[in-house]
Motif scaffolding. Structure first.
Motif, PDB file in Angstrom:
ATOM      1  N   GLY A  71       0.395   2.476  -8.258  1.00  0.00           N
ATOM      2  CA  GLY A  71      -0.640   2.908  -7.330  1.00  0.00           C
ATOM      3  C   GLY A  71      -0.180   2.995  -5.890  1.00  0.00           C
ATOM      4  N   VAL A  72       1.037   2.552  -5.590  1.00  0.00           N
ATOM      5  CA  VAL A  72       1.595   2.659  -4.242  1.00  0.00           C
ATOM      6  C   VAL A  72       1.872   4.132  -3.923  1.00  0.00           C
ATOM      7  N   ILE A  73       1.478   4.572  -2.725  1.00  0.00           N
ATOM      8  CA  ILE A  73       1.782   5.935  -2.310  1.00  0.00           C
ATOM      9  C   ILE A  73       3.078   5.924  -1.501  1.00  0.00           C
ATOM     10  N   VAL A  74       3.846   7.023  -1.582  1.00  0.00           N
ATOM     11  CA  VAL A  74       5.149   7.075  -0.930  1.00  0.00           C
ATOM     12  C   VAL A  74       5.337   8.413  -0.238  1.00  0.00           C
ATOM     13  N   ASN A  75       6.191   8.432   0.772  1.00  0.00           N
ATOM     14  CA  ASN A  75       6.617   9.706   1.345  1.00  0.00           C
ATOM     15  C   ASN A  75       8.035   9.576   1.874  1.00  0.00           C
ATOM     16  N   HIS A  76       8.781  10.676   1.771  1.00  0.00           N
ATOM     17  CA  HIS A  76      10.190  10.711   2.157  1.00  0.00           C
ATOM     18  C   HIS A  76      10.438  11.903   3.072  1.00  0.00           C
ATOM     19  N   VAL A  77      11.044  11.653   4.217  1.00  0.00           N
ATOM     20  CA  VAL A  77      11.482  12.704   5.135  1.00  0.00           C
ATOM     21  C   VAL A  77      13.001  12.662   5.153  1.00  0.00           C
ATOM     22  N   VAL A  78      13.634  13.704   4.640  1.00  0.00           N
ATOM     23  CA  VAL A  78      15.086  13.706   4.478  1.00  0.00           C
ATOM     24  C   VAL A  78      15.654  15.039   4.962  1.00  0.00           C
ATOM     25  N   ASN A  79      16.681  14.975   5.785  1.00  0.00           N
ATOM     26  CA  ASN A  79      17.371  16.208   6.168  1.00  0.00           C
ATOM     27  C   ASN A  79      18.754  15.882   6.680  1.00  0.00           C
ATOM     28  N   TRP A  80      19.617  16.906   6.721  1.00  0.00           N
ATOM     29  CA  TRP A  80      20.924  16.750   7.362  1.00  0.00           C
ATOM     30  C   TRP A  80      21.112  17.821   8.436  1.00  0.00           C
ATOM     31  N   LEU A  81      20.018  18.121   9.136  1.00  0.00           N
ATOM     32  CA  LEU A  81      20.071  19.046  10.276  1.00  0.00           C
ATOM     33  C   LEU A  81      19.519  18.401  11.536  1.00  0.00           C
ATOM     34  N   SER A  82      19.564  17.085  11.597  1.00  0.00           N
ATOM     35  CA  SER A  82      19.046  16.360  12.754  1.00  0.00           C
ATOM     36  C   SER A  82      20.201  15.853  13.613  1.00  0.00           C
ATOM     37  N   PRO A  83      20.104  15.979  14.942  1.00  0.00           N
ATOM     38  CA  PRO A  83      21.164  15.463  15.816  1.00  0.00           C
ATOM     39  C   PRO A  83      21.158  13.946  15.924  1.00  0.00           C
ATOM     40  N   MET A  84      20.110  13.305  15.419  1.00  0.00           N
ATOM     41  CA  MET A  84      20.064  11.841  15.422  1.00  0.00           C
ATOM     42  C   MET A  84      20.186  11.345  13.986  1.00  0.00           C
ATOM     43  N   LYS A  85      20.807  10.201  13.826  1.00  0.00           N
ATOM     44  CA  LYS A  85      20.958   9.625  12.491  1.00  0.00           C
ATOM     45  C   LYS A  85      19.957   8.496  12.335  1.00  0.00           C
ATOM     46  N   GLU A  86      19.225   8.539  11.218  1.00  0.00           N
ATOM     47  CA  GLU A  86      18.174   7.560  10.973  1.00  0.00           C
ATOM     48  C   GLU A  86      18.165   7.187   9.506  1.00  0.00           C
ATOM     49  N   ARG A  87      18.060   5.893   9.243  1.00  0.00           N
ATOM     50  CA  ARG A  87      17.983   5.364   7.885  1.00  0.00           C
ATOM     51  C   ARG A  87      16.944   4.238   7.890  1.00  0.00           C
ATOM     52  N   THR A  88      15.688   4.606   7.711  1.00  0.00           N
ATOM     53  CA  THR A  88      14.593   3.652   7.886  1.00  0.00           C
ATOM     54  C   THR A  88      13.678   3.630   6.677  1.00  0.00           C
ATOM     55  N   TYR A 115       0.807  -1.215   0.000  1.00  0.00           N
ATOM     56  CA  TYR A 115       0.000   0.000   0.000  1.00  0.00           C
ATOM     57  C   TYR A 115       0.847   1.275   0.000  1.00  0.00           C
ATOM     58  N   GLN A 116       1.903   1.263   0.805  1.00  0.00           N
ATOM     59  CA  GLN A 116       2.648   2.507   1.041  1.00  0.00           C
ATOM     60  C   GLN A 116       4.112   2.191   1.341  1.00  0.00           C
ATOM     61  N   ILE A 117       5.002   3.073   0.873  1.00  0.00           N
ATOM     62  CA  ILE A 117       6.419   3.000   1.218  1.00  0.00           C
ATOM     63  C   ILE A 117       6.830   4.342   1.806  1.00  0.00           C
ATOM     64  N   GLN A 118       7.390   4.303   3.023  1.00  0.00           N
ATOM     65  CA  GLN A 118       7.850   5.509   3.705  1.00  0.00           C
ATOM     66  C   GLN A 118       9.345   5.385   3.969  1.00  0.00           C
ATOM     67  N   THR A 119      10.072   6.483   3.817  1.00  0.00           N
ATOM     68  CA  THR A 119      11.487   6.479   4.168  1.00  0.00           C
ATOM     69  C   THR A 119      11.798   7.670   5.053  1.00  0.00           C
ATOM     70  N   ARG A 120      12.749   7.455   5.958  1.00  0.00           N
ATOM     71  CA  ARG A 120      13.260   8.536   6.805  1.00  0.00           C
ATOM     72  C   ARG A 120      14.784   8.450   6.772  1.00  0.00           C
ATOM     73  N   ARG A 121      15.403   9.535   6.322  1.00  0.00           N
ATOM     74  CA  ARG A 121      16.870   9.591   6.196  1.00  0.00           C
ATOM     75  C   ARG A 121      17.309  10.925   6.778  1.00  0.00           C
ATOM     76  N   GLN A 122      17.759  10.884   8.026  1.00  0.00           N
ATOM     77  CA  GLN A 122      18.069  12.110   8.746  1.00  0.00           C
ATOM     78  C   GLN A 122      19.417  11.986   9.452  1.00  0.00           C
ATOM     79  N   GLY A 123      20.076  13.122   9.652  1.00  0.00           N
ATOM     80  CA  GLY A 123      21.334  13.116  10.375  1.00  0.00           C
ATOM     81  C   GLY A 123      22.002  14.472  10.318  1.00  0.00           C
TER      82      GLY A 123
END
Length: 328
Positions: free
Chosen positions: A209-226, A142-150
Motif C-alpha cells: 500500500g506504500v506509494i512511490v515515485n522516482h525521478v531519474v535522468n542523466w541530463l542534469s548538471p547536478m548529481k543527486e542520489r536521494t 506512507y511514501q518512498i521517493q527517489t531522485r537519481r540525477q546527473g
C-alpha cells in the motif's frame, strides 16, 4: 574453508573497482581476470587477461564476479552456472526479465549462490535507514521517493536511463519497504539524440500500500542520489552520495500562527543527522557475497529479486510507451 578462488570478467568502469575490492577483501583471492577488450584500466596486475568466460572457468574457480555489458549477462551467467561457479552479476541481472529468469533458474537448479550487484543496498545511509525503520522509529510508512540525477555517463551504450539507473531505485524501494511492486505508471523523454530514453518520471504502488515515485535522468548538471521515506512520525532522507541519513520529525509544538499552520499540514519538529559508520559499499557487497558462498547466511540481492526488479523496469517502459498504468 580457505580463501575463495575468485574470477572477474569485465575490466571496464565497474570491473576495475571490483578487482581492487576483491583483492582487499579477506577470504577472497582474485586468481583470474577476463575481458575480450583487454585491460584498459590496467588492473590485471600479474594476472594474464583472458579472452572469455570459458578461459576464466578453466583456471578453476569457487566464485566469479560478472561486470560485462548487460547484453552479455545471460550468456556469461549461464556458462558459470553450468560450470558450478557461485556468481554475482552486476545489475541488472540480464537484458530482459525472461533472460534473467533463465539465469536465476540455472543457478537454483545447480544449488549455487547467485547474486545481483545492487551496491546501493550496502550504502551506510540505506542500511541505517532500514535498521531504524525495522525498529519502528518512523511508524507506518506512507511514501518512498527517489531522485537519481546527473550528467550522461559516456560508458553507457546498450540501455537507457531506466535499465541503467532506475533499477537501483526500484531495488532500493523493495528493499526498504520489504514489499514488491503492484502497479507502475511513467513518462520518458529522448533529449540526447540517442536510441534509448534519457529521462523518466515513474510512480507506483507497492503490495503493502506504500506509494512511490522516482525521478531519474542523466541530463542534469547536478548529481543527486536521494531517497526520502515519509511516514506517520516524520521523514527520513538518505543521501547515498555522502552516506548521510537525516530525520525530520513531526513536531509536538503547536503552530498558533494560522497562516503558517494552514500551509504546513503537520508541525515541524526536530531535525537530526545521524553519525553513521561509513564502510565502502562495494566492500560490504563483496563481503556479503563471500559469506553467502561460505554458508554464513549473509544478506545478498538474490537473483529472484533481480528478476522482480527487471520485471518492474520493463513495466515502467511499457507504461510510458502505452500511456497507461501497468499492473504486475
Amino acid at each position: 574453508m580457505g580463501d575463495l578462488r575468485v574470477g572477474l570478467i569485465g575490466l571496464g568502469a565497474m570491473g576495475r573497482h571490483h578487482a581492487r575490492v576483491i583483492r582487499q577483501t579477506p577470504g577472497m583471492d582474485l586468481v583470474a581476470v577476463a575481458d575480450p577488450g583487454g585491460d584498459v584500466h590496467g588492473v590485471a596486475g600479474e594476472l594474464a587477461v583472458l579472452g572469455d568466460v570459458e578461459a576464466l572457468i578453466e583456471v578453476g574457480l569457487d566464485a566469479a564476479m560478472v561486470a560485462v555489458p548487460t547484453v552479455h549477462h545471460e550468456q556469461v551467467g549461464m556458462a558459470l552456472a553450468a560450470a558450478g561457479v557461485h556468481t554475482m552479476i552486476e545489475k541488472p541481472i540480464a537484458h530482459s526479465a525472461a533472460a534473467g529468469q533463465r539465469v536465476a533458474d540455472a543457478f537454483s537448479r545447480a544449488g549455487l549462490v547467485g547474486a545481483v550487484g545492487y551496491v546501493e543496498r550496502c550504502n551506510p545511509a540505506i542500511l541505517e535507514l532500514r535498521r531504524r525503520l525495522a525498529a519502528g522509529e518512523l511508524g507506518q510508512v506512507y511514501q518512498i521517493q527517489t531522485r537519481r540525477q546527473g550528467p550522461f555517463p559516456a560508458r553507457i551504450s546498450d540501455v537507457g536511463v531506466v535499465k541503467d539507473l532506475a533499477t537501483h531505485d526500484v531495488d532500493l524501494t523493495t528493499f526498504i519497504a520489504g514489499s514488491r511492486y503492484r502497479q507502475v505508471a511513467a513518462q520518458v523523454t529522448h533529449r540526447s539524440g540517442r536510441e534509448h530514453e534519457d529521462m523518466v518520471v515513474a510512480t507506483g504502488l507497492l503490495e503493502s500500500g506504500v506509494i512511490v515515485n522516482h525521478v531519474v535522468n542523466w541530463l542534469s548538471p547536478m548529481k543527486e542520489r536521494t531517497t526520502v521515506v515519509t511516514g506517520e512520525r516524520g521523514a527520513f532522507v538518505a543521501d547515498t552520495m555522502t552516506g548521510d541519513l537525516t530525520f525530520y520529525a513531526n513536531g509536538t509544538v503547536p503552530t498558533t500562527w494560522d497562516r503558517v499552520a494552514h500551509f504546513r499540514g503537520v508541525t515541524e519538529g526536530d531535525v537530526v543527522r545521524y553519525a553513521v559508520p561509513k564502510a565502502e559499499p562495494l566492500r560490504v557487497e563483496q563481503e556479503n557475497f563471500r559469506d553467502a558462498v561460505q554458508g554464513k547466511g549473509a544478506t545478498i540481492v538474490t537473483m529472484d529479486e533481480g528478476v522482480h526488479t527487471l520485471t518492474v523496469i520493463e513495466a515502467i517502459l511499457q507504461a510510458a510507451e502505452e500511456g497507461r498504468t501497468v499492473t504486475l
